[in-house]
Design a protein around this motif. Structure first.
Motif, PDB file in Angstrom:
ATOM      1  N   GLU A  85       0.877  -1.165   0.000  1.00  0.00           N
ATOM      2  CA  GLU A  85       0.000   0.000   0.000  1.00  0.00           C
ATOM      3  C   GLU A  85       0.909   1.208   0.000  1.00  0.00           C
ATOM      4  O   GLU A  85       1.479   1.575   1.030  1.00  0.00           O
ATOM      5  CB  GLU A  85      -0.913  -0.023   1.236  1.00  0.00           C
ATOM      6  CG  GLU A  85      -2.000   1.010   1.171  1.00  0.00           C
ATOM      7  CD  GLU A  85      -3.011   0.829   2.276  1.00  0.00           C
ATOM      8  OE1 GLU A  85      -3.421   1.863   2.828  1.00  0.00           O
ATOM      9  OE2 GLU A  85      -3.386  -0.314   2.595  1.00  0.00           O
ATOM     10  N   LEU A  86       1.078   1.802  -1.181  1.00  0.00           N
ATOM     11  CA  LEU A  86       2.037   2.907  -1.323  1.00  0.00           C
ATOM     12  C   LEU A  86       1.789   3.977  -0.265  1.00  0.00           C
ATOM     13  O   LEU A  86       0.659   4.274   0.041  1.00  0.00           O
ATOM     14  CB  LEU A  86       1.955   3.502  -2.727  1.00  0.00           C
ATOM     15  CG  LEU A  86       2.457   2.581  -3.832  1.00  0.00           C
ATOM     16  CD1 LEU A  86       2.233   3.216  -5.195  1.00  0.00           C
ATOM     17  CD2 LEU A  86       3.923   2.252  -3.662  1.00  0.00           C
ATOM     18  N   PRO A  87       2.872   4.473   0.310  1.00  0.00           N
ATOM     19  CA  PRO A  87       4.242   4.398  -0.164  1.00  0.00           C
ATOM     20  C   PRO A  87       5.012   3.150   0.284  1.00  0.00           C
ATOM     21  O   PRO A  87       6.207   3.042   0.008  1.00  0.00           O
ATOM     22  CB  PRO A  87       4.877   5.661   0.418  1.00  0.00           C
ATOM     23  CG  PRO A  87       4.178   5.857   1.720  1.00  0.00           C
ATOM     24  CD  PRO A  87       2.750   5.416   1.438  1.00  0.00           C
ATOM     25  N   ALA A  88       4.360   2.206   0.957  1.00  0.00           N
ATOM     26  CA  ALA A  88       5.062   1.002   1.431  1.00  0.00           C
ATOM     27  C   ALA A  88       5.359   0.050   0.270  1.00  0.00           C
ATOM     28  O   ALA A  88       4.496  -0.225  -0.565  1.00  0.00           O
ATOM     29  CB  ALA A  88       4.228   0.285   2.491  1.00  0.00           C
ATOM     30  N   VAL A  89       6.602  -0.422   0.215  1.00  0.00           N
ATOM     31  CA  VAL A  89       7.029  -1.405  -0.769  1.00  0.00           C
ATOM     32  C   VAL A  89       7.956  -2.396  -0.077  1.00  0.00           C
ATOM     33  O   VAL A  89       8.479  -2.124   1.009  1.00  0.00           O
ATOM     34  CB  VAL A  89       7.769  -0.761  -1.974  1.00  0.00           C
ATOM     35  CG1 VAL A  89       6.847   0.145  -2.768  1.00  0.00           C
ATOM     36  CG2 VAL A  89       9.011  -0.018  -1.541  1.00  0.00           C
ATOM     37  N   THR A  90       8.163  -3.530  -0.719  1.00  0.00           N
ATOM     38  CA  THR A  90       9.156  -4.500  -0.275  1.00  0.00           C
ATOM     39  C   THR A  90      10.201  -4.598  -1.367  1.00  0.00           C
ATOM     40  O   THR A  90       9.859  -4.735  -2.544  1.00  0.00           O
ATOM     41  CB  THR A  90       8.523  -5.876  -0.010  1.00  0.00           C
ATOM     42  OG1 THR A  90       7.548  -5.739   1.020  1.00  0.00           O
ATOM     43  CG2 THR A  90       9.569  -6.887   0.410  1.00  0.00           C
ATOM     44  N   THR A 104      13.418  -6.383   2.192  1.00  0.00           N
ATOM     45  CA  THR A 104      13.528  -5.241   3.085  1.00  0.00           C
ATOM     46  C   THR A 104      12.286  -4.375   2.933  1.00  0.00           C
ATOM     47  O   THR A 104      11.856  -4.078   1.811  1.00  0.00           O
ATOM     48  CB  THR A 104      14.777  -4.393   2.736  1.00  0.00           C
ATOM     49  OG1 THR A 104      15.930  -5.238   2.811  1.00  0.00           O
ATOM     50  CG2 THR A 104      14.942  -3.223   3.677  1.00  0.00           C
ATOM     51  N   SER A 105      11.721  -3.972   4.059  1.00  0.00           N
ATOM     52  CA  SER A 105      10.594  -3.047   4.037  1.00  0.00           C
ATOM     53  C   SER A 105      11.120  -1.666   3.709  1.00  0.00           C
ATOM     54  O   SER A 105      12.087  -1.198   4.312  1.00  0.00           O
ATOM     55  CB  SER A 105       9.907  -3.011   5.410  1.00  0.00           C
ATOM     56  OG  SER A 105       9.375  -4.274   5.707  1.00  0.00           O
ATOM     57  N   ALA A 106      10.477  -1.022   2.744  1.00  0.00           N
ATOM     58  CA  ALA A 106      10.943   0.296   2.313  1.00  0.00           C
ATOM     59  C   ALA A 106       9.755   1.190   1.994  1.00  0.00           C
ATOM     60  O   ALA A 106       8.603   0.750   2.002  1.00  0.00           O
ATOM     61  CB  ALA A 106      11.839   0.144   1.081  1.00  0.00           C
ATOM     62  N   LEU A 107      10.077   2.437   1.726  1.00  0.00           N
ATOM     63  CA  LEU A 107       9.089   3.430   1.316  1.00  0.00           C
ATOM     64  C   LEU A 107       9.498   3.978  -0.039  1.00  0.00           C
ATOM     65  O   LEU A 107      10.689   4.162  -0.311  1.00  0.00           O
ATOM     66  CB  LEU A 107       9.019   4.577   2.322  1.00  0.00           C
ATOM     67  CG  LEU A 107       8.589   4.213   3.743  1.00  0.00           C
ATOM     68  CD1 LEU A 107       8.742   5.407   4.666  1.00  0.00           C
ATOM     69  CD2 LEU A 107       7.138   3.728   3.742  1.00  0.00           C
TER      70      LEU A 107
END
Length: 137
Positions: free
Chosen positions: A41-46, A56-59
């Motif tokens: 669910e942007l801004p969340a990305v893997t 890694t969990s990223a934004l």
């Protein structure tokens, strides 16, 4: 902290370059081949890195009004980066990518990072050319 930056001129309007760079579904077409981004669910990305076989969990944030992408790790703050597109006239753009590694253990080294940045910018330019040529043809 270690920082890297590369720029490249591309023969396309900044909006065309930015739209290609910011297309989450096509990030794999220009990012280093060893990195894969899966949107949540942007801004969340893997981000999956083949070199370490880790997720890694990223934004990832796209700011179209500024022609800027920004990204970074969510939990551990190991690295961040940005991509900036600027119009330089004559239907061309300059794209700059900047990476910051806050944790030396995540920095793969100058040679590897500079090669990856250069290759990514080349791949992005190829994708932009395909898009522009397709729109014109």
């Amino acid at each position: 902290m270690t920082e890297y930056e590369r720029s490249r001129t591309m023969p396309a309007q900044p909006e065309q370059v930015f739209d290609q760079a910011a297309n989450v579904g096509q990030l794999d077409t220009w990012l280093p081949a060893a990195l894969h981004v899966e949107a949540e669910e942007l801004p969340a990305v893997t981000v999956h890195e083949d070199r370490t076989d880790e997720d890694t969990s990223a934004l990832l944030r796209a700011q179209r009004d500024q022609m800027r992408l920004e990204w970074g790790t969510r939990d551990q703050g190991s690295y961040s980066g940005w991509l900036q597109v600027a119009g330089i006239g004559g239907g061309a753009s300059e794209v700059t990518v900047h990476l910051s590694f806050f944790d030396d253990s995540h920095d793969p080294g100058e040679t590897m990072v500079r090669d990856a940045l250069e290759t990514s910018l080349q791949r992005l330019e190829e994708q932009v050319r395909l898009r522009v040529d397709h729109a014109a043809g």
